[in-house]
Design a protein around this motif. Structure first.
Motif, short mmCIF file in Angstrom:
data_model
loop_
_atom_site.label_atom_id
_atom_site.label_comp_id
_atom_site.label_asym_id
_atom_site.label_seq_id
_atom_site.Cartn_x
_atom_site.Cartn_y
_atom_site.Cartn_z
N LYS A 60 27.89 55.52 37.64
CA LYS A 60 26.77 56.47 37.63
C LYS A 60 27.20 57.79 37.01
CE LYS A 60 26.30 56.14 42.06
NZ LYS A 60 25.91 56.66 43.38
N CYS B 83 23.14 63.58 43.62
CA CYS B 83 23.41 63.25 42.21
C CYS B 83 22.13 63.10 41.39
CB CYS B 83 24.21 61.96 42.10
SG CYS B 83 25.83 62.08 42.84
N HIS C 176 22.14 57.01 49.55
CA HIS C 176 21.49 57.72 48.45
C HIS C 176 19.99 57.89 48.52
CE1 HIS C 176 25.41 57.69 46.60
NE2 HIS C 176 24.94 58.58 45.75
N CYS D 142 25.21 61.42 49.18
CA CYS D 142 24.07 62.07 48.53
C CYS D 142 22.82 62.19 49.36
CB CYS D 142 23.77 61.37 47.21
SG CYS D 142 24.78 62.06 45.89
FE FE2 Z 1 25.75 60.34 44.66
#
Ligand code: FE2
Ligand code: SF4
Length: 631
Positions: free
Chosen positions: A558, A519, A262, A298
């Motif tokens: 999340k 995200c 991420h 991500c």
């Molecule tokens: Fe993500």
């Protein structure tokens, strides 16, 4: 081992091929485990509490008011507290990520980090202006220092409003103030939510949900937004570029390295490492034609958007890609890293590395990443990958052939530019096309993939139905990769759109589905919503806009937090798979109906993509009607 109908697990051709290989070779993975492990029916409906040692207490989801916990907690308290813990955890993940980015920014500004620089000075100035910093006549470094101090408040401030509250449309902000849910600082909000969801504290579901909103907003307009903005400032704001997704981007004659996680800082350093002539030479000496770098999840979506680095697949493909045998090394940082990767990597001799002190995995080699010396970690991983290419590859490598090209990298700034042209950059044309009905509304389709549903299927069918009905779709995260694999990120996908949307897409030269990144980049959607309100003609608050959101295959805490910040911002947000409430309870009604009556958005739920699309479209039409722009 059982025989599975593998086609029920995924619509991704490459993942299916790898599941067939995994089944033949006896390699376990999350799809197979999900089939073996039935979810607990009480936990699934959030009717179980383990917040103290008088319990755990299990209520009856079929008759939720028939009993209470030992302490007397009702189903509404129990479900609201469970929900609160998910929001707190999700917010913590995004804000910790954002805070890491801010740490990097601070050390770049004070000269302690030399490997990264301020790449986008224009964006730096824009962000500084948006939080009220005077930029005229000031040097870049001076502005950057002030911006650092201002943005630090996003996390540490104990009183007042987080800096990006200044970006919220005034009427939306007014609603938040009235409800007392403007976030002070993320640390404070997360702390308070954890406190309030402790045994014997907040036992009024409506009051708990207020703090859920406040905490979630500290993520959306706080932690996540800072992560996006600082990443743009340091690594560049994305602009549309053509890039390829899917497993066919692996190259058998190259050293293949995947970065999965991420935080973009690890990825950015890896890009430098794989482009280092000395390391490329080493790879060639080992018999490879070169080094191929790919992203997953991500940080992969960010590298895809910013630099056009190919993306191998979304969350439910991370184990499957290792089954190819072609991955020489996989480096992970934080979030969505399955522990199961460790076993699959061992089966194929892939070198798996954890790099972040927050995320180690038992039995997996850890090479710690430090931003002050980033190359130490990433060069080492490249060397290990070369070593594996030379001495550790399995006899049989199978690379699924598919590569799907599309346009990625639609930042909020670029959408502005694209719609308005250089000299009148603005969302005005978007608003106009919504008002004149060519575009019915805008939908954000985001979130994870989940082995409880057929991988990618709900994402793809939902988006197709939306664009067919003239709803422009914006995307992030694993959902974006699902649609990229389905070929909908190309301008010629406009043929699948309704006439009005297709006409706008053709005029502007854009696809009907715009990929915005990771995200945390859902914050770009919030900024776009704020901009649509500011331009005018579509109401005064985000809750007035003809927009909707969905996370049809979500799995993480999340995602719940993201859903809650969209709802609290005013957006109707529909989730799939399963939802941690029981229909017919007061808490469920609160999330699914009452929040809207309070001037916010509301939650929705559907598992069928067509039903989900039509729930979103019906909401968009309701908002159009309220604005007087029907027909
Ligand atoms: Fe993500
Ligand atoms: Fe049971 Fe109440 Fe303890 Fe939860 S807090 S485990 S409902 S006694």
């Amino acid at each position: 081992k059982k025989e599975y109908n593998l086609k029920e697990f995924t619509t991704c051709e490459s993942t299916l091929m790898m599941l067939q290989k995994a089944a033949a070779e006896g390699v376990d993975n999350a799809f197979f485990r999900a089939a073996e492990m039935k979810p607990c029916p009480i936990g699934m409906e959030s009717a179980c509490c383990k917040h103290c040692a008088m319990g755990p207490c299990r209520l009856n989801p079929k008759d939720p008011y028939s009993r209470v916990g030992v302490c007397g907690a009702t189903i509404d308290t129990i479900a609201a507290r469970n929900f609160a813990r998910m929001v707190a955890s999700g917010a913590a993940a995004h804000t910790d990520h954002g805070m890491t980015m801010l740490d990097v920014f601070r050390d770049v500004v004070n000269g302690k980090i030399k490997d990264y620089k301020i790449k986008d000075e224009v964006k730096l100035r824009e962000v500084a202006k948006s939080v009220g910093i005077e930029v005229e006549g000031k040097e870049t470094l001076e502005i950057a220092k002030e911006l650092y101090h201002e943005l630090e408040k996003t996390y540490t401030q104990v009183e007042g409003e987080i800096p990006f509250a200044k970006r919220v449309p005034p009427k939306t902000l007014e609603t938040w103030r009235k409800l007392g849910i403007v976030p002070r600082g993320a640390m404070r909000e997360i702390m308070e939510l954890m406190h309030r969801s402790h045994m014997g504290v907040d036992q009024d579901y409506r009051n708990i949900v207020l703090q859920c909103s406040r905490t979630a907003l500290a993520d959306g307009w706080g932690g996540s937004m800072v992560a996006t903005e600082i990443s743009d400032i340091l690594f560049g704001t994305p602009k549309p570029l053509v890039a390829a997704v899917n497993m066919g981007n692996l190259k058998e004659d190259h050293v293949n390295i995947i970065v999965h996680g991420h935080e973009p800082n690890l990825f950015e350093s890896m890009i430098d490492s794989v482009n280092d002539p000395k390391l490329i030479e080493k790879a060639k000496e080992a018999g490879a034609k070169g080094i191929q770098l790919l992203g997953m999840c991500c940080s992969g979506a960010e590298a895809l958007s910013r630099h056009g680095i190919p993306h191998a697949g979304n969350f439910m493909s991370t184990e499957a890609v290792l089954v190819t045998g072609a991955v020489d090394a996989m480096a992970v940082d934080v979030q969505c890293i399955k522990q199961g990767l460790s076993t699959v990597a061992k089966c194929y001799g892939t070198r798996l590395f954890t790099t972040n002190p927050r995320c180690k995995i038992e039995g997996v080699e850890h090479i710690e990443f430090h931003e002050r010396e980033p190359r130490k970690c990433t060069d080492k991983i490249v060397e290990m990958a070369i070593e594996r290419f030379k001495n550790g590859r399995p006899d049989r490598i199978v690379i699924p052939p598919r590569r799907d090209f599309g346009v990625h990298g639609f930042s909020h700034e670029y959408i502005n530019y694209m719609l308005g042209g250089t000299f009148r950059a603005s969302y005005k044309p978007l608003n106009e096309n919504i008002i004149n009905g060519k575009i019915r509304g805008v939908a954000g389709v985001v979130g994870c993939t989940n082995p409880r549903v057929r991988q990618d299927w709900v994402h793809v069918e939902l988006v197709k139905e939306l664009i067919k009905n003239n709803v422009l779709v914006v995307q992030t995260g694993c959902s974006q990769i699902a649609l990229a694999k389905a070929g909908l990120m190309k301008p010629d996908a406009a043929v699948l759109a309704g006439d009005g949307l297709a006409e706008v897409c053709e005029a502007v030269g854009m696809p009907p589905v715009l990929g915005l990144g990771s995200c945390v980049d859902n914050s770009r959607i919030l900024i776009a919503c704020a901009e649509m309100v500011r331009i005018g003609g579509l109401g005064e608050s985000i809750a007035d806009l003809p927009v909707a959101g969905a996370a049809p295959e979500y799995m993480s805490e999340k995602a719940i937090c993201i859903g809650q910040y969209f709802v609290a911002s005013g957006v109707y947000t529909v989730f799939g798979v399963t939802f941690p409430t029981i229909e017919g309870t007061k808490f469920h009604k609160h999330l699914f109906e009452e929040l809207e009556e309070m001037g916010l958005g509301k939650w929705g739920f559907a598992t069928d993509p067509i039903e989900m699309a039509h729930k979103m479209i019906a909401h968009i039409d309701k908002k159009r009607e309220a604005l007087g722009i029907m027909g």
